[in-house]
Scaffold this active site. Structure first.
Site, PDB file in Angstrom:
ATOM      1  N   HIS A 131       0.823  -1.216   0.000  1.00  0.00           N
ATOM      2  CA  HIS A 131       0.000   0.000   0.000  1.00  0.00           C
ATOM      3  C   HIS A 131       0.854   1.261   0.000  1.00  0.00           C
ATOM      4  CE1 HIS A 131       0.994  -0.672   4.219  1.00  0.00           C
ATOM      5  NE2 HIS A 131       0.750   0.607   4.448  1.00  0.00           N
ATOM      6  N   ASP A 133       0.479   4.941   1.784  1.00  0.00           N
ATOM      7  CA  ASP A 133      -0.275   5.427   2.937  1.00  0.00           C
ATOM      8  C   ASP A 133      -1.254   6.528   2.527  1.00  0.00           C
ATOM      9  OD1 ASP A 133       0.838   3.822   4.915  1.00  0.00           O
ATOM     10  OD2 ASP A 133       2.456   5.241   5.362  1.00  0.00           O
ATOM     11  N   HIS A 281       4.609   0.082   0.392  1.00  0.00           N
ATOM     12  CA  HIS A 281       5.339  -0.665   1.409  1.00  0.00           C
ATOM     13  C   HIS A 281       4.478  -1.777   1.993  1.00  0.00           C
ATOM     14  CE1 HIS A 281       3.404   2.759   3.372  1.00  0.00           C
ATOM     15  NE2 HIS A 281       3.354   2.041   4.492  1.00  0.00           N
ATOM     16  N   ARG A 296       5.617   7.009  13.494  1.00  0.00           N
ATOM     17  CA  ARG A 296       5.606   7.469  12.105  1.00  0.00           C
ATOM     18  C   ARG A 296       5.106   8.910  12.019  1.00  0.00           C
ATOM     19  NH1 ARG A 296       1.211   4.664   8.326  1.00  0.00           N
ATOM     20  NH2 ARG A 296       0.006   6.574   8.608  1.00  0.00           N
TER      21      ARG A 296
END
Ligand code: FE2
Length: 306
Positions: A131, A133, A281, A296
């Site tokens: 995917h 993000d 990722h 993150r």
């Protein structure tokens, strides 16, 4: 959908790292150790807690060239962490993290824009599919920096896939077919599943489905990048449901090819910075009941365009 035979998957599959005519500048401050010929490089000789303008420029160009950069033994406070993703944008405060428990942690103890992922002890990892993000936003993340706080002794690696290479290695007729298509992206069937129906409907007006090009031009290099994700892409505009599903499955499958991937093994205080427009990722979910804690922060960029 027609069966894909092994002979259809044979090479040539050698992708270029950068588009023709694009030249990365000479790096004076960075030492780069590539993980593969096209995607991923480990950077040494850098303290991410103290980044001046010259170093920020070199990191920007190295990220453009390699799509994902890796660093070891970095001590970062939240301010320094956020500075890694805001050279050309603003921190994105994830709109749904506080409404769900999918990340396994109370997000209220993090600064705006910082997301903590606590996995393994009570729940397994959830991002174990390819995917980009947050493509449900009109301005999805451009750059994301992920920092490891606690990692299992083994397992919990992350992989990235170069979606420019994935695009370039598609058959020519497929490239022509998808060049001008648009797709709808939505959070509703993803994050919405872990919300109450009342909450889901309450936040819906603020976050409607959005449209992005199936093939986006990279904002820095102008290179064509495949920009559809199993996480949020619902359908391709103008195609029947069957045509759309078949085409999306075929495009998503491009990320599965090892030629476009790199894989990183985390240590405490490792940092990965990636270009969320250029790559997808995949967080490997193989470490439960060992604990893995990550933090993150993402910065936005211009809306994806053809
Ligand atoms: Fe992710």
């Amino acid at each position: 959908m027609a069966k894909v035979l092994a002979r259809d998957l044979y090479g040539p599959k050698v992708a270029a790292r950068v588009p023709a005519g694009w030249q990365a500048p000479e790096y004076r401050r960075l030492s780069l150790e590539p993980l593969t010929p096209t995607i991923g490089a480990e950077v040494s000789g850098v303290d991410l807690g103290h980044v001046d303008d010259e170093l920020a420029d070199e990191l920007h160009w190295a990220l453009t060239e390699w799509k994902v950069l890796f660093f070891r033994d970095q001590q970062l406070d939240r301010e320094a962490h956020a500075a890694l993703v805001t050279r050309d944008g603003e921190v994105i405060d994830h709109p749904f993290a506080k409404h769900t428990e999918v990340y396994g942690a109370d997000q209220s103890d993090t600064a705006p824009g910082a997301m903590r992922f606590v996995k393994g002890e009570k729940s397994v990892g959830i991002e174990n599919f390819w995917h980009h993000d947050m493509t449900f936003l009109a301005r999805p993340p451009m750059v994301t920096a992920l920092r490891a706080l606690e990692v299992p002794p083994v397992g919990g690696d992350t992989l990235w896939a170069d979606m420019a290479a994935a695009h370039d290695c598609l058959p020519e007729d497929v490239c022509e077919r998808i060049a001008d298509l648009w797709a709808e992206h939505d959070w509703y069937d993803n994050y919405g599943r872990s919300m109450s129906p009342e909450l889901r409907e309450a936040v819906r007006p603020e976050f409607p489905a959005v449209r992005h090009p199936v093939v986006a031009r990279h904002p820095v290099t102008g290179r064509r990048v495949l920009f559809v994700t199993r996480a949020f892409t619902q359908r391709i505009i103008g195609l029947s449901e069957t045509e759309s599903d078949d085409l999306l499955e075929m495009l998503w499958a491009q990320a599965d090819r090892s030629e476009y991937q790199c894989r990183f093994r985390w240590q405490p205080d490792s940092v990965a910075i990636w270009d969320n427009r250029a790559c997808q990722h995949y967080a490997v979910s193989d470490y439960a009941p060992q604990r893995r804690v990550m933090e993150r922060i993402s910065g936005d960029g211009p809306p994806p365009s053809h």
